[in-house]
Design a protein around this motif. Structure first.
Motif: not given
Lengths: 198, 198
Positions: A105, A107-108, A110-111, A114-115, A120, A123, B104, B115
DNA sequence: TCCGGACTGGGACGACCGTCCCACTTCGGT
DNA sequence: ACCGAAGTGGGACGGTCGTCCCAGTCCGGA
């Protein structure tokens, strides 16, 4: 039914959101799934949060802020720096194994951050925090092993974060404990060469 | 208007999906966004794909299969193994810098696959492929540097994948080129110690 | 030339999403 | 006892999602 003041409700919702995100991913952490987890109604959600995004932002901030002791190793003296570092990284790995979905989670999150440009910074703050924790561990290890870092600790810490991140993703995919331990070993060995005897 | 046979359309949609995923993320790669990118109607989509999930699955498979030469370095002799490895990793890093959003998207694809249980194998295949490519690069480097790997190349490769993955994520967050190069340097140094002169 | 299958466009469907509204209940201070 | 604010529940709204349907158009082989 039972009335809960707003600040308490905020943190209850954040906890619920974290559990949901760990279980099904952030993409599936809908407002309805979160309030169901927290046992509330949708109105209560929007009574304390303007939007789902506001909760997600606060979720990241909160979780990053509390990431504390989980990864700071307790190091016993009498070992070489490489050994200390390795047991530190292995300690993190045990933490990862204990709750893989939580780390997934993260990691998600962070992604996700970043989107969108306005997220940003979240992150960045997350990884600044990771680096800070890594830095503290490295200073501790250097002290116990009676060595000094040849280059600034913050730079060593940045490398350590990269290594643990790589360990995390690859393990989350293949769940190969031995391979992860090999990564820990090699990483610790590499980092230990960045210090000199005091 | 212009009629396109189904197999062509499939690959056109996959290309479009990849572009959309790189631009806005997989979560936002909706069927409508994909067909708009490809300049088709929704009916054409479901004429060749039963579902969005089917496309995503094929997207992963396709992209992983073609990941070929991008990362395989061309190595000039006369350098030490550590130097060869470092320039190889730096080569990957340049590839990453050239199209960060693509990498990315790859990361998101992995998370997405992790998932759902029935998609887990796709993530595994993806990383098996990465490891295979790393393995080939490592064998090449060992040959050029006239050394042999002390432990099975596949295990070294698995470590290399972890390192490059860590380099990727951390750089995607902070975009710190120097830090990424430091990671490349340390990683190459560490890996080079896993080989002996021939 | 015709015919059946391949392909297309547009619109619709049900589900789910985030958010909002409003009537209602509970609480603390006076 | 009362009153305004704080908190709650349920239902609704508009939007977007994946998917489907169907009438129509194109094409290649007979």
């Amino acid at each position: 039914m039972t009335r809960i003041p707003a600040p308490e409700r905020r943190s209850a919702l954040i906890e619920a959101a974290l559990r949901v995100a760990a279980r099904v991913g952030i993409a599936q952490a809908t407002t309805r799934a979160i309030v169901a987890e927290a046992g509330m109604s949708l109105a209560s959600f929007h009574y304390v949060f303007d939007s789902r995004d506001e909760l997600i932002d606060e979720l990241i901030t909160t979780v990053v802020a509390r990431e504390q002791q989980a990864v700071i190793p307790d190091l016993s003296p009498g070992q070489s720096l490489a050994e200390l570092l390795e047991s530190g990284i292995v300690g993190y790995f045990e933490h990862l194994k204990a709750d893989p979905e939580h780390e997934q989670a993260m990691l998600e999150l962070t992604q996700y951050a970043l989107r969108s440009p306005e997220r940003r910074s979240l992150a960045l703050a997350q990884y600044a925090r990771y680096t800070e924790l890594a830095e503290r561990s490295l200073e501790l290890a250097a002290e116990v092993a009676d060595v000094t870092w040849r280059i600034p600790v913050s730079e060593v810490a940045r490398v350590l974060v990269a290594f643990t991140d790589g360990l995390t993703i690859t393990w989350l995919v293949d769940r190969d404990d031995d391979a992860a331990r090999a990564v820990a070993h090699v990483a610790a060995d590499a980092l230990s060469r960045m210090a000199d005897p005091r």
